[in-house]
Structure formats: structure tokens, C-alpha cells
Design a protein around this motif. Structure first.
Motif, PDB file in Angstrom:
ATOM      1  N   LEU A 179     -14.583 -50.685  -6.520  1.00 49.92           N
ATOM      2  CA  LEU A 179     -15.048 -51.489  -8.052  1.00 49.92           C
ATOM      3  C   LEU A 179     -13.981 -51.387  -8.931  1.00 49.92           C
ATOM      4  O   LEU A 179     -12.939 -50.145  -9.514  1.00 49.92           O
ATOM      5  N   PRO A 180     -13.526 -52.897  -9.391  1.00 46.01           N
ATOM      6  CA  PRO A 180     -12.149 -53.801  -9.859  1.00 46.01           C
ATOM      7  C   PRO A 180     -12.742 -52.805 -11.236  1.00 46.01           C
ATOM      8  O   PRO A 180     -12.277 -53.095 -12.519  1.00 46.01           O
ATOM      9  N   TYR A 181     -11.953 -51.660 -11.970  1.00 46.14           N
ATOM     10  CA  TYR A 181     -12.592 -50.784 -13.589  1.00 46.14           C
ATOM     11  C   TYR A 181     -10.991 -51.222 -13.722  1.00 46.14           C
ATOM     12  O   TYR A 181      -9.987 -50.261 -13.487  1.00 46.14           O
ATOM     13  N   PRO A 182     -10.746 -51.846 -14.852  1.00 42.95           N
ATOM     14  CA  PRO A 182      -8.987 -51.540 -14.905  1.00 42.95           C
ATOM     15  C   PRO A 182      -8.879 -50.260 -15.980  1.00 42.95           C
ATOM     16  O   PRO A 182      -7.444 -50.236 -15.784  1.00 42.95           O
ATOM     17  N   THR A 183      -9.267 -49.539 -16.383  1.00 49.05           N
ATOM     18  CA  THR A 183      -8.620 -48.413 -16.764  1.00 49.05           C
ATOM     19  C   THR A 183      -8.893 -46.898 -16.107  1.00 49.05           C
ATOM     20  O   THR A 183      -9.131 -46.398 -16.781  1.00 49.05           O
ATOM     21  N   SER A 184      -9.456 -47.305 -14.674  1.00 48.95           N
ATOM     22  CA  SER A 184     -10.220 -46.078 -13.906  1.00 48.95           C
ATOM     23  C   SER A 184      -8.832 -46.342 -12.567  1.00 48.95           C
ATOM     24  O   SER A 184      -8.912 -47.081 -12.387  1.00 48.95           O
ATOM     25  N   GLY A 185      -8.590 -45.153 -12.269  1.00 48.68           N
ATOM     26  CA  GLY A 185      -7.255 -44.750 -10.776  1.00 48.68           C
ATOM     27  C   GLY A 185      -7.897 -45.556  -9.901  1.00 48.68           C
ATOM     28  O   GLY A 185      -7.900 -46.294  -8.858  1.00 48.68           O
ATOM     29  N   ARG A 186      -9.705 -45.862 -10.025  1.00 52.92           N
ATOM     30  CA  ARG A 186     -10.595 -46.270  -9.309  1.00 52.92           C
ATOM     31  C   ARG A 186     -10.153 -47.312  -8.693  1.00 52.92           C
ATOM     32  O   ARG A 186      -9.738 -48.083  -6.936  1.00 52.92           O
TER      33      ARG A 186
ATOM     34  N   VAL B 128     -12.104 -41.149  -9.930  1.00 53.01           N
ATOM     35  CA  VAL B 128     -12.262 -42.519  -9.443  1.00 53.01           C
ATOM     36  C   VAL B 128     -13.742 -42.537  -9.109  1.00 53.01           C
ATOM     37  O   VAL B 128     -14.320 -43.245  -8.155  1.00 53.01           O
TER      38      VAL B 128
ATOM     39  N   TYR C  74      -8.792 -40.831 -16.802  1.00 56.20           N
ATOM     40  CA  TYR C  74      -7.956 -41.537 -16.079  1.00 56.20           C
ATOM     41  C   TYR C  74      -7.401 -41.553 -14.246  1.00 56.20           C
ATOM     42  O   TYR C  74      -7.434 -42.511 -14.072  1.00 56.20           O
TER      43      TYR C  74
ATOM     44  N   ALA D 119     -13.143 -49.782 -18.216  1.00 55.20           N
ATOM     45  CA  ALA D 119     -14.761 -49.082 -16.945  1.00 55.20           C
ATOM     46  C   ALA D 119     -13.965 -47.954 -16.338  1.00 55.20           C
ATOM     47  O   ALA D 119     -12.914 -48.120 -15.976  1.00 55.20           O
TER      48      ALA D 119
ATOM     49  N   ILE E 158      -7.338 -47.646  -5.698  1.00 55.08           N
ATOM     50  CA  ILE E 158      -7.306 -48.278  -4.231  1.00 55.08           C
ATOM     51  C   ILE E 158      -8.462 -48.964  -3.240  1.00 55.08           C
ATOM     52  O   ILE E 158      -9.150 -49.275  -4.504  1.00 55.08           O
TER      53      ILE E 158
END
Lengths: 262, 418, 156
Positions: free
Chosen positions: C118-125, A56, A53, A128, C128
Motif C-alpha cells: 500500500l504505497p501510502y506516502p504519509t504512513s510507515g506502510r 502500517v 506515522y 494516506a 515495507i
């Protein structure tokens, strides 16, 4: 005149004669080993925890790893890497890891290899995420089992190392690893793999990738120590491991592992 | 450049460290080992089971097996990143590895073949060395020859009826022990692949058995081929001698012997070929039926990407056509040459499809790797891992056979004429 | 000589003896089955020390703190405090003696590792803030306008 019986007898005696000196060069005494194990069980067993999770996909871990462990920066091999998984509404799974994510993920297109890319629209994405990979330092390391000369081995604290002076470069360990973490070092030409930065952890430091990760997605700990925060997470929370079906007993644990992860 | 990068092309999702690490030399390795084991099994058919029709072939096959034996470890040596460290297999063997057993099995097998040859040719060694001992004013090469043959006798000059009888018994026993060891030698080569649990295509308990069967097939085929070539050569010599002076054996006689031996050997070849194909098909059917996790990617490799290599080249050209050629009644020399060549090709393709095919897909089961055999060598690496490296390995046993046949005369006639 | 049948066996035994003798010479004294047994621990013991002695290159931000206290304190007040100095400045190794000067990675690619959206719903990314590198002042280094040690402190 020698009869067949006599011939067989002498042959048997001869074979026994050959094997006797072999026994003199005893390889291992299991009883001695068991006694040793019982007397002082290992106090340290290194394990790794990855929180998918938090990752990044910046790839700073890969960058640090390559420099720390002297893996030629532009060679297309790496001890650790980060994978990207994108699930679209049509149920399709796309995954890639350009250059092992050494430079992170700075493109929304999925790398299909051979210079082809796949564009995925933002609104098509269901989920993703990024998954860092490294050596699992398995409890039953198949790579060690298949080494014909004893050039790769597991230390008492669970880390699998490669002896660069003894490795013959047959590649059997590379074939034997279900996780694809091994490769031939471009300079040393011996089998190469992640060793949890053994030179760092044995000095009380963290691995280079753990230090480099800004988000705390990577943690290293000692599973024999019940007060270790990493041990607490592994013991008290729901964690997964990769490719359990191979019976390797991997020791890299994942928070938020999903079925799509290869 | 990273080892393997030169000849690997990746497609879709492949882990970053994955390349085709086991390339052409590892294809050659089981191929050559198979020829060794097969040639030995063929020779044992005569010595152990007393199949008289194979007498000529048996002697020949044993010598050929010996020549092949020296070549078999060369591909694996060439493949090593550190060929000279290869001896560590004898120094610090790690027997939990299938490759470590190579040292022991190979040595045992070599000792058996060498001993059997010694018993078979002891009389010849003694005769030659005695003849040379008596000869006055030896030339340098004769001195050299004398030394070699003297040491080859291992100090035994007893060639009485009784002693020779004992030799025959020893040969029979050694040939008997040799069959399981030969099967073990090659079965273990299959085990090297079959035991790799990380590889979905390789991991099957049938692998060693499949390897043994195809080994015997290829060994018999190569022996037949070399036998025919040698006999043709003899025919050629005989017909020229006929013109010069009355020969001890006419051309027609040689043809008669030749076709009988070939027909007999072909029967065994067909038997083992059918066994090999059945096992391979069983494996394929089983995989299709059970369809475990890896089946999706395996199916796409077997039925789509490698379809041409597997079903056209290996099963079609390499198995089916020669099978038909052998089974049509009235087998001729020319037809058997064609069939035998195709069989050897088929076994080579089988090794290729196992070794290269096993690396045609990623461990992620979501990507593929294509192998491009380096053709034109521009350094040592591209030579040994390329077409010419493989060809050199294939030619080597024939050169070696030619050398060894000078010490071990293969056909009784040569003994008489010399 | 009655037992000539055994001659090849003697030769074989001679070769085996030679191999065993060679083992005595060639195999390092510390080679053996160590803690993990023969299956997993068959190795040259001294190689463990070889790996322990491997050179450390990344020293961690506390190593920098001693001399570069001002920078250390400054960045610690900003969201970039989670980033190690060496991620951009390169591994310290034995700085300042070796190397005397570190090479700083000021490339746009370095910033884009996190700030490419990177609009990845299940990631911290996805949490940011990012920029489109093709539209947001291409060809200019980010640090020309933004101070990486104080990203929220406005433009330079």
C-alpha cells in the motif's frame, strides 16, 4: 373539615417525612470526598499515545485485543480498531475499516459497505495513513454520566470499566459515547468497551495491543509520572486528541493527527 | 450475532461498533409516555380550569391515562438486555443520568394519577362495597369483588356531602400538581434524547418542549378516538334498547353530546398541534441557518434519505392534512375520526424520525445506517424488536382500559344502569 | 375519620418505605460513590478487582525466551525481531501446561497484513516491501519458501 391551607401544610410535612429517610441513605458527602482528594491525590492516571506515522495498518493489535479480552473473534464488534484514510487529488476523503481491521488492510480498494468497493489509483493519492482507535478513557466520560444504575464507572487511575453483574443493558452509554467505542458483548449481553487491558496494566504489564504492535505505534503511560517516556512526548511534543468539541477531555493522544480524521 | 446487526445495514464509513441499538421499542417508549401525559393534561383541563364541556371527556381521559401508565414502562423494559435488572434504577439510581430520573418521576406521576382516581371514584367504591356487604350468600366472584372494593376504599366509608366536597378540592389540587408533573414526565423523556451530546440530531434544548407538545397532541387525539368509539358503541346499544323499551337516553341525545365534546376537544388539539409544528420547524430552521459541523450529514439525512418519512409521512399526512380537516368548519364525527387517526400516526412518525433518524448517520458523519424493522418473528429477540412487539405494546393499553373500566366506570350512565 | 384526604399519601409513603427497605437488602455493601465522586465513581467497588483478576493470555516474548531460546535469539537478529512471537503463534496463556500446543497462523493473510503493498506516502506502510498476492505464487503458504524467523536469509 380540612382547609386547603391545612391540606397543603400536611402534604408538605408528609413530603418532608418521605425525604428525611432518603437523606438517611445518603449517597455522597461532597466534603468528605474533597478532603479525601486533597489528602492523597491519585498517583496514576493512565493515558495512551498513538503515533499515526508509525502505524502500517497490520491490525495485529485488533487480533490480539479480541483474543486477550474474549471478544468473539468473528463477531463484528471490537474494543479497538484501525481506520484507513485516503485523500485523493480531487480533495475527496475516503475512509474504511473492514472488520475493524482485524485482518489488516490487504486490499487497496476502499470498503464502502454493502459489498461495494472503490478503486483508487496510486497516482491519485495525495496522502494516506492509518489511525488506530480505542477508548479515550475521558476525564469527563459522558458514557459514565448517563449510566442510570452505576454499572459503568471510572477508577481512580482514570480507566472506565463496566460492571457485568450490574449492567441492565439499556444502551444509553453506547448512545452517549461520541467515539463509538462501546457495544453490547455478544456473549455477556452487557455494555462492553476497551479498558486499557485493566488486568494487565494493574499487574505492571502493557496492554495487549501495545505489546502486539511491531512498530511501536501504540504506547501506554502514566501522565502523573514526569519521567514516563509517554508523558514526556505528550508534554513536549505536538499531539492532538479526537473530537475535542464534545468536552469529554479524551486521554488518548495522537501524533500526526490530521483534519480528515473522523 | 451482535445485538443490532440483524436490522442495521451500514453504508460508507461507519465505525465498527455502530449499530442501531435503539430500535422500535425505544420509538414506542416516548410514544406511549406521550399518550399518558397527553391524556392527563386533557383531563386536567376540566378539573383545574373548569372547562365544563370537557366533563365527560375528563373522567374518561383520567382512567385511560391510568391504563396507559402501566404500559409506558414496558417498551423500555423489553428493550433492556436484562429486563429484571431494571429494578436497579430504584436501588442504585445514578441521577446524573436522565434515565435514572425515570423511576422517581414515573412513580410520582403514578401516585398522583392513582390518588386523583381514588378521590374521583371513592363514592363508587364505598357504594359497591356496602351493597356487597349487605348481600347474603355471595358467590365466589362477588367475594372477590367485595375484597377488591373494600381494599380500594382504604378504610374510609364516609361519603357525606362534606366529605365529597373535600374530595373535589383534593382532585382539583392533584390535577393542578399533575399538569407540571405530566409535562415533566414527558419533557424528561425528551431530555433523555436532547441531552445526548454525541448525537447531532438529538442534541437540542428544544427537544423536551417539542416532546411535551407532541405528547399532548397525541394524548388528546387518542382520547378523542377512544371516546368516539365508546360513544358509537353506546349509540348502537341505545338504538337497540329503544326498540325493546323506552330508553333513558335517546340516540339523538348521545349524538348531540358527542359532537359538542369532540368539537371542543378538537380546538385544544389544534392549538397544541400548531405549537408542536412551530417548534419543530424552528429547530429545523435553526439547524439550517447555523449549519455547524454536523449539518452536512444531517441535511443529507433530513432532505434526502429520510425525506419521505419526515416531510410526506410526518408533516404531510400526520400534521398538515389533519390540521386542514379540523379547520374546515362544520366538523363531523367521521371527519374527526380520520383526522385523529392521522394525528396519532403523525406523532408516531415523529418519534420514529427522532429515534431511528438520530441513528441513521454514523458518528463519523461520513456514513449511514439503514434500519430494517424485523417483521416476521422467529425468536424472542425478533419478536420484541419487531413489528409484532410494537403492535402488542400499542394494543395493551386498550385491553388494560377494558379491565380497569370495570373498577372505574367511565361514563355516568353505566353507573345508573348497573 | 376526619383526614381521609391523606389516605393516598400514606399508601405512597408505605411504598417509598418498601423501596428504601429493599435497598438495604439488595444493594451490595460496597456500592457507593468512590474516588471519582457520584458523577463518575458511583459503583460496586469489588468490580474493580473482578477486572484486575481477568485472565492474561498474551504473555510477551520474554515468556517464550526461557524455553525457546534458540528461536528467540535467531529472530532477534532479523528485521522480524519487532514482531511478537504470539502474533503468529497465538496467545501463550499457560503454555506449556495449558494449552500444551499452540496453533500457528501460517496463512498468507497473516503475512499480507504488512506485505500487501500500500504505497501510502504519509504512513510507515509504504516503506515495507510487498508482493501482489494474486501474482506472487498464489495458493502457496509463504513459509513454504520464506523462513519467517529469518526473512532475509534467502529462500528455503
Amino acid at each position: 373539615m380540612i382547609s386547603r391551607r391545612n391540606f397543603l401544610k400536611t402534604t408538605a410535612a408528609g413530603i418532608a417525612g418521605i425525604t428525611l429517610p432518603l437523606a438517611a441513605f445518603e449517597i455522597v458527602d461532597p466534603r468528605k470526598l474533597m478532603a479525601q482528594e486533597a489528602k492523597n491525590p491519585a498517583k496514576v492516571r493512565w493515558v495512551f499515545l498513538v503515533d499515526t506515522y508509525k502505524c502500517v495498518g497490520c491490525g495485529l493489535c485488533v487480533k490480539a485485543c479480541k483474543q486477550e479480552n474474549e471478544i468473539p473473534y468473528d463477531a463484528n464488534v471490537t474494543r479497538t480498531w484501525v481506520e484507513r484514510y485516503v485523500l485523493t487529488k480531487d480533495g475527496e476523503i475516503s475512509a474504511d475499516t473492514p472488520k475493524g481491521a482485524r485482518d489488516g488492510f490487504t486490499n487497496s480498494k476502499i470498503d464502502l459497505g454493502q459489498g461495494k468497493f472503490k478503486d483508487i489509483k496510486k497516482e491519485d493519492i495525495d496522502k494516506a495513513y492509518f489511525v488506530p482507535k480505542l477508548c479515550n478513557q475521558c476525564d469527563n466520560p459522558p458514557c459514565v454520566q448517563v449510566c442510570p444504575v452505576g454499572a459503568t464507572y471510572q477508577t481512580e487511575d482514570g480507566v472506565v470499566l463496566v460492571d457485568r453483574k450490574w449492567c441492565i443493558g439499556c444502551g444509553y452509554c453506547i448512545m452517549g459515547c461520541p467515539y463509538g467505542v462501546r457495544f453490547f458483548h455478544p456473549v455477556h449481553h452487557t455494555a462492553e468497551k476497551c479498558n486499557f487491558c485493566y488486568h494487565r496494566i494493574s499487574k505492571g504489564m502493557k496492554t495487549a495491543c501495545v505489546d502486539a504492535c511491531p512498530f511501536g505505534a501504540r504506547l501506554i503511560g502514566n501522565i502523573k509520572d514526569h519521567n514516563d517516556p509517554v508523558t514526556k512526548i505528550i508534554m513536549n511534543e505536538r499531539v492532538g486528541v479526537l473530537k475535542e468539541e464534545y468536552g469529554t477531555k479524551p486521554q488518548v493522544f495522537y501524533v500526526g493527527l490530521s483534519r480528515e480524521v473522523k | 450475532m451482535v445485538h443490532g446487526e440483524l436490522w442495521t445495514i451500514k453504508e460508507l464509513f461507519v465505525y465498527p461498533n455502530e449499530y442501531i441499538y435503539w430500535s422500535i421499542q425505544i420509538v414506542m417508549y416516548p410514544f406511549m409516555t406521550g399518550l399518558v401525559a397527553g391524556a392527563f393534561v386533557l383531563s386536567s383541563l376540566y378539573h383545574v380550569f373548569g372547562i365544563k364541556q370537557l366533563k365527560d371527556m375528563a373522567r374518561f381521559a383520567l382512567v385511560f391515562s391510568f391504563a396507559l401508565l402501566f404500559v409506558a414502562p414496558i417498551p423500555i423494559m423489553l428493550h433492556l438486555q436484562f429486563p429484571f435488572r431494571g429494578l436497579e434504577i430504584f436501588m442504585t439510581p445514578h441521577f446524573t443520568s436522565a434515565i435514572a430520573a425515570f423511576g422517581v418521576v414515573f412513580f410520582t406521576y403514578g401516585a398522583i394519577v392513582a390518588s386523583e382516581l381514588w378521590f374521583l371514584y371513592r363514592k363508587h367504591f364505598v357504594e359497591v362495597s356496602l351493597k356487597l356487604r349487605e348481600k347474603q350468600d355471595k358467590t365466589l366472584s362477588e367475594w372477590f369483588q367485595y375484597l377488591i372494593f373494600c381494599s380500594l376504599t382504604l378504610g374510609v366509608y364516609d361519603i357525606s356531602e362534606e366529605a365529597l366536597h373535600r374530595d373535589e378540592k383534593a382532585i382539583k389540587i392533584l390535577a393542578g400538581i399533575g399538569i407540571p408533573v405530566a409535562c415533566f414526565l414527558h419533557g424528561y423523556a425528551g431530555f433523555i434524547f436532547g441531552s445526548v451530546k454525541a448525537n447531532a440530531l438529538w442534541m437540542t434544548p428544544l427537544m423536551p418542549v417539542i416532546f411535551i407538545m407532541s405528547a399532548v397532541v397525541s394524548g388528546i387525539a387518542l382520547c378523542m378516538l377512544t371516546y368516539i368509539v365508546t360513544m358509537e358503541f353506546k349509540k348502537f346499544i341505545a338504538s337497540r334498547r329503544n326498540e325493546a323499551r323506552g330508553a333513558f337516553r335517546s340516540k339523538e341525545e348521545i349524538i348531540g353530546v358527542e359532537i359538542n365534546v369532540i368539537r371542543m376537544t378538537a380546538r385544544y388539539l389544534v392549538f397544541f398541534l400548531v405549537a408542536a409544528i412551530s417548534l419543530e420547524l424552528l429547530d429545523l430552521i435553526f439547524r439550517t441557518y447555523t449549519a455547524v459541523k454536523s449539518w452536512d450529514v444531517l441535511r443529507s439525512v433530513i432532505y434526502e434519505r429520510d425525506f419521505y418519512d419526515i416531510f410526506i409521512m410526518q408533516y404531510g399526512i400526520g400534521n398538515l392534512i389533519p390540521l386542514i380537516l379540523f379547520l374546515i368548519p362544520g366538523l363531523t364525527i367521521r371527519r374527526s375520526v380520520l383526522a385523529v387517526l392521522l394525528v396519532i400516526f403523525g406523532v408516531f412518525m415523529m418519534r420514529w424520525n427522532v429515534v431511528i433518524g438520530g441513528q441513521a448517520f454514523s458518528l463519523s458523519f461520513a456514513g449511514y445506517m439503514h434500519y430494517h424493522l424485523p417483521i416476521i418473528p422467529h425468536d424472542w429477540e425478533t419478536f420484541k424488536e419487531g413489528l409484532f412487539g410494537a403492535l402488542s405494546i400499542f394494543i395493551m393499553p386498550f385491553v388494560l382500559f377494558w379491565v380497569i373500566a370495570k373498577i372505574f366506570p367511565v361514563f355516568p350512565e353505566t353507573e345508573q344502569t348497573s | 375519620m376526619k383526614n381521609h384526604v391523606l389516605r393516598p399519601l400514606f399508601v405512597v409513603m408505605g411504598i417509598v418505605a418498601l423501596i428504601l427497605l429493599a435497598r438495604l437488602v439488595v444493594v451490595p455493601k460496597d456500592f457507593g460513590a468512590h474516588e471519582r465522586g457520584y458523577m463518575y465513581g458511583w459503583h460496586r467497588k469489588s468490580d474493580e478487582q473482578v477486572w484486575k483478576d481477568f485472565k492474561v493470555k498474551y504473555q510477551g516474548k520474554e515468556y517464550c525466551q526461557g524455553c525457546h531460546t534458540d528461536k528467540y535469539d535467531a529472530i532477534n537478529k532479523t528485521p522480524h525481531k519487532i514482531i511478537q512471537c504470539e502474533n503468529c503463534h497465538g496467545p501463550a496463556v499457560d503454555h506449556p501446561s495449558d494449552p500444551p500446543k499452540l496453533e500457528i497462523d501460517r496463512s498468507r493473510a497473516q503475512c499480507l497484513r504488512c506485505h500487501y503493498p500500500l504505497p501510502y506516502p504519509t504512513s510507515g506502510r509504504s516503506k515495507i516491501r510487498g508482493i501482489d498476492p494474486d501474482k506472487h505464487n498464489p495458493d502457496v503458504e509463504c513459509s513454504n519458501c520464506h523462513n519467517p524467523h529469518n526473512p532475509m536469509g534467502g529462500l528455503k
